[in-house]
Design a protein around this motif. Structure first.
Motif, PDB file in Angstrom:
ATOM      1  N   PRO A 131       7.151  -1.532 -12.386  1.00 15.16           N
ATOM      2  CA  PRO A 131       8.255  -1.239 -11.445  1.00 15.16           C
ATOM      3  C   PRO A 131       7.695  -0.918 -10.061  1.00 15.16           C
ATOM      4  N   GLY A 132       8.316  -1.479  -9.029  1.00 17.52           N
ATOM      5  CA  GLY A 132       7.859  -1.253  -7.664  1.00 17.52           C
ATOM      6  C   GLY A 132       9.026  -1.283  -6.696  1.00 17.52           C
ATOM      7  N   SER A 133       8.715  -1.099  -5.428  1.00 19.24           N
ATOM      8  CA  SER A 133       9.744  -1.019  -4.392  1.00 19.24           C
ATOM      9  C   SER A 133       9.624  -2.182  -3.426  1.00 19.24           C
ATOM     10  N   PRO A 134      10.642  -2.366  -2.571  1.00 19.38           N
ATOM     11  CA  PRO A 134      10.467  -3.285  -1.440  1.00 19.38           C
ATOM     12  C   PRO A 134       9.401  -2.739  -0.491  1.00 19.38           C
ATOM     13  N   ARG A 135       9.040  -3.541   0.496  1.00 17.41           N
ATOM     14  CA  ARG A 135       8.013  -3.125   1.452  1.00 17.41           C
ATOM     15  C   ARG A 135       8.592  -2.247   2.548  1.00 17.41           C
ATOM     16  N   PHE A 136       7.731  -1.356   3.048  1.00 18.96           N
ATOM     17  CA  PHE A 136       8.083  -0.505   4.176  1.00 18.96           C
ATOM     18  C   PHE A 136       7.089  -0.780   5.297  1.00 18.96           C
ATOM     19  N   ALA A 138       5.197  -0.417   9.003  1.00 13.99           N
ATOM     20  CA  ALA A 138       4.667   0.765   9.691  1.00 13.99           C
ATOM     21  C   ALA A 138       5.774   1.453  10.481  1.00 13.99           C
ATOM     22  N   GLY A 139       5.914   2.752  10.271  1.00 16.13           N
ATOM     23  CA  GLY A 139       6.936   3.521  10.961  1.00 16.13           C
ATOM     24  C   GLY A 139       8.303   3.481  10.316  1.00 16.13           C
ATOM     25  N   ASP A 140       8.460   2.678   9.257  1.00 17.08           N
ATOM     26  CA  ASP A 140       9.748   2.537   8.588  1.00 17.08           C
ATOM     27  C   ASP A 140       9.752   3.369   7.312  1.00 17.08           C
ATOM     28  N   ALA A 141      10.725   4.252   7.169  1.00 17.86           N
ATOM     29  CA  ALA A 141      10.852   5.064   5.951  1.00 17.86           C
ATOM     30  C   ALA A 141      12.289   5.084   5.459  1.00 17.86           C
ATOM     31  N   ALA A 142      13.110   4.155   5.952  1.00 21.45           N
ATOM     32  CA  ALA A 142      14.527   4.130   5.570  1.00 21.45           C
ATOM     33  C   ALA A 142      14.676   3.823   4.075  1.00 21.45           C
ATOM     34  N   GLY A 143      15.323   4.725   3.357  1.00 21.75           N
ATOM     35  CA  GLY A 143      15.551   4.536   1.931  1.00 21.75           C
ATOM     36  C   GLY A 143      14.349   4.864   1.068  1.00 21.75           C
ATOM     37  N   LEU A 144      13.317   5.436   1.663  1.00 23.41           N
ATOM     38  CA  LEU A 144      12.067   5.700   0.955  1.00 23.41           C
ATOM     39  C   LEU A 144      12.268   6.631  -0.243  1.00 23.41           C
ATOM     40  N   GLN A 146      14.881   7.377  -2.064  1.00 23.20           N
ATOM     41  CA  GLN A 146      15.627   6.799  -3.172  1.00 23.20           C
ATOM     42  C   GLN A 146      14.784   5.771  -3.923  1.00 23.20           C
ATOM     43  N   CYS A 147      14.029   4.973  -3.170  1.00 24.37           N
ATOM     44  CA  CYS A 147      13.154   3.992  -3.815  1.00 24.37           C
ATOM     45  C   CYS A 147      12.122   4.685  -4.702  1.00 24.37           C
ATOM     46  N   ALA A 148      11.600   5.801  -4.209  1.00 27.47           N
ATOM     47  CA  ALA A 148      10.616   6.548  -4.988  1.00 27.47           C
ATOM     48  C   ALA A 148      11.232   7.067  -6.284  1.00 27.47           C
ATOM     49  N   GLU A 149      12.460   7.553  -6.203  1.00 23.96           N
ATOM     50  CA  GLU A 149      13.140   8.038  -7.405  1.00 23.96           C
ATOM     51  C   GLU A 149      13.366   6.893  -8.390  1.00 23.96           C
TER      52      GLU A 149
END
Length: 459
Positions: A131-136, A138-144, A146-149
């Protein structure tokens, strides 16, 4: 194909030179100002300067390396590992200059170098993926958060363009997530020129197991016995072996088939490695990444099977169809283990230990013991490059035989002028958990004090 330019330095450059000689090919080396008198520059038939000591101004300077190839009259380029070996732009530039690129297609390098793209391709080949997340970016943390959860803790923050353990950090819980993501983005930007990261589930008792593949470029793929690379420091391998100890035959075959499916789907050409994270408890395995080059640990496979992987790279590039290789996958004829000797201080967090190599006595090459290196007594290990001194590889009738042969070889090493990890390596090989097999990637971290204590007979 008559002359090969080796776009690298040190141990791997010397290794490629030996393979070229065995096939009657001329060689051209490149060297930075720091490597003017280096062993690889001396061993090659010709050697060309490419710039100052910092890698970005020499070994990573595509234009300088290509100009050296042009001056040498080389008709092929072997990139080794590291530096430009996983640069699709360099692969394309070599081919645009009407030279043979000894490696996978540029598009393959590009696809597998993008970790999110590689995960998608693995899924399409039916290979299990963590399981993984979309890419973030540099400088982008929008939705971080929730993705981590969604991914679940603990998790890894990984640079999308990273590799070799660089740009990878563990996060145990949400408290430090934002801080670690930002730090990893900054490191990735500095190191890879791409600050993009993604999140990936962390397997607590993970083993790092990989399958060496060799593709013929037409969908046919040869797979080799798997390697276990779980003994790592700072997410970087230090001891590797083949076959992996303690795996069930069912898991071995499933991993081999998964690696073959991915490489066949991509019509992979040349040597590559499909890396997996294996749950040490359940033996479930998941795709980690694919390295589109020869690996540092390739001698483990060569010693276990008797197959010259670098020679195969050269022969395929020269037009050999390798029909005999395609008929049957090589099997292990023994158990092989490799230890990397570094100029570093294990007791100080494995910090590099640059300096003048006043003494460097290594054991003689012998039946069952191989030494691969690119540094000699009197050389200087600089802070500009990886501080590896040499690799010792032992093969035995079984795992315990290989361990004892490698321990004996390491015990003969006499190195001074720089600190080394020799005692650390001997401690690992003597450790009861390691000798039983199947240690996790946290083995070094969890046993750091014991493994970095000088043995009584070395004090």
């Amino acid at each position: 194909m008559k002359k090969v330019l080796i776009a690298n330095r040190g141990e791997i450059a010397c290794r490629v030179i030996r393979a070229c000689r065995s096939l009657g090919l001329k060689t051209a080396a490149v060297f930075s100002e720091a490597d003017e008198h280096a062993l690889h520059a001396e061993l090659a038939d010709e050697a060309y300067p490419i710039g100052p000591a910092p890698a970005r101004k020499s070994y990573l300077d595509r234009a300088a390396v290509l100009e050296a190839a042009r001056l040498s009259g080389a008709d092929a380029v072997h990139p080794g590992y590291g530096f430009l070996s996983e640069s699709p732009a360099f692969a394309r530039a070599v081919e645009a200059a009407e030279m043979t690129w000894i490696g996978p297609r540029a598009k393959t390098i590009e696809d597998m170098g993008d970790k999110e793209r590689a995960r998608m391709l693995a899924k399409s080949a039916g290979v299990p993926v963590l399981p993984g997340s979309p890419r973030f970016a540099a400088g982008d943390a929008a939705g971080l958060a929730q993705c981590a959860e969604d991914v679940g803790y603990p998790l890894l923050v990984k640079a999308a363009g990273g590799g070799g353990g660089i740009g990878m950090r563990l996060v145990e819980g949400p408290e430090r997530l934002a801080e670690v993501v930002e730090a990893t983005q900054m490191q990735a930007e500095r190191t890879f020129g791409d600050g993009t990261v993604y999140l990936e589930r962390f397997v607590a008792r993970a083993r790092h197991v990989e399958v060496q593949v060799f593709g013929l470029g037409d969908g046919r793929v040869v797979t080799f016995p798997e390697r276990d690379c779980s003994v790592q420091r700072r997410f970087q391998k230090v001891i590797e072996e083949s076959p992996a100890p303690g795996l069930s035959p069912v898991t071995r075959e499933a991993m081999r088939k998964a690696a073959e499916a991915l490489a066949a789907q991509e019509r992979y050409r040349g040597a590559g490695t499909v890396e997996f994270v294996l749950d040490g408890d359940s033996e479930e395995f998941f795709f980690l990444e694919m390295n589109t080059r020869i690996q540092v640990e390739h001698p483990v496979t060569e010693m276990a099977t008797g197959v010259d992987l670098v020679g195969l790279q050269l022969r395929l590039a020269a037009g050999d169809g390798l029909e005999a290789l395609a008929d049957a996958c090589p099997v292990a004829e023994g158990h092989a283990i490799e230890a990397r000797i570094y100029a570093e201080r294990p007791e100080k967090g494995f910090l590099p230990s640059p300096g003048h190599l006043e003494r460097c006595d290594l054991p003689e090459q012998a039946d069952g013991l191989r030494i691969d290196g690119g540094i000699r007594q009197g050389d200087t290990i600089t802070a500009h490059y990886d501080p590896m001194i040499a690799k010792l590889i032992a093969v035995g009738d079984d795992r315990q035989h290989a361990i004892e042969r490698l321990r004996a070889g390491l015990a003969q090493c006499r190195i001074s002028g720089v600190a080394t990890n020799l005692d650390f390596l001997l401690n690992v090989l003597a450790d009861e958990a390691y000798r039983k097999g199947g240690v996790s990637t946290r083995f070094v971290e969890e046993n750091l004090r014991a493994l970095t204590t000088v043995p009584a007979d070395h004090a």
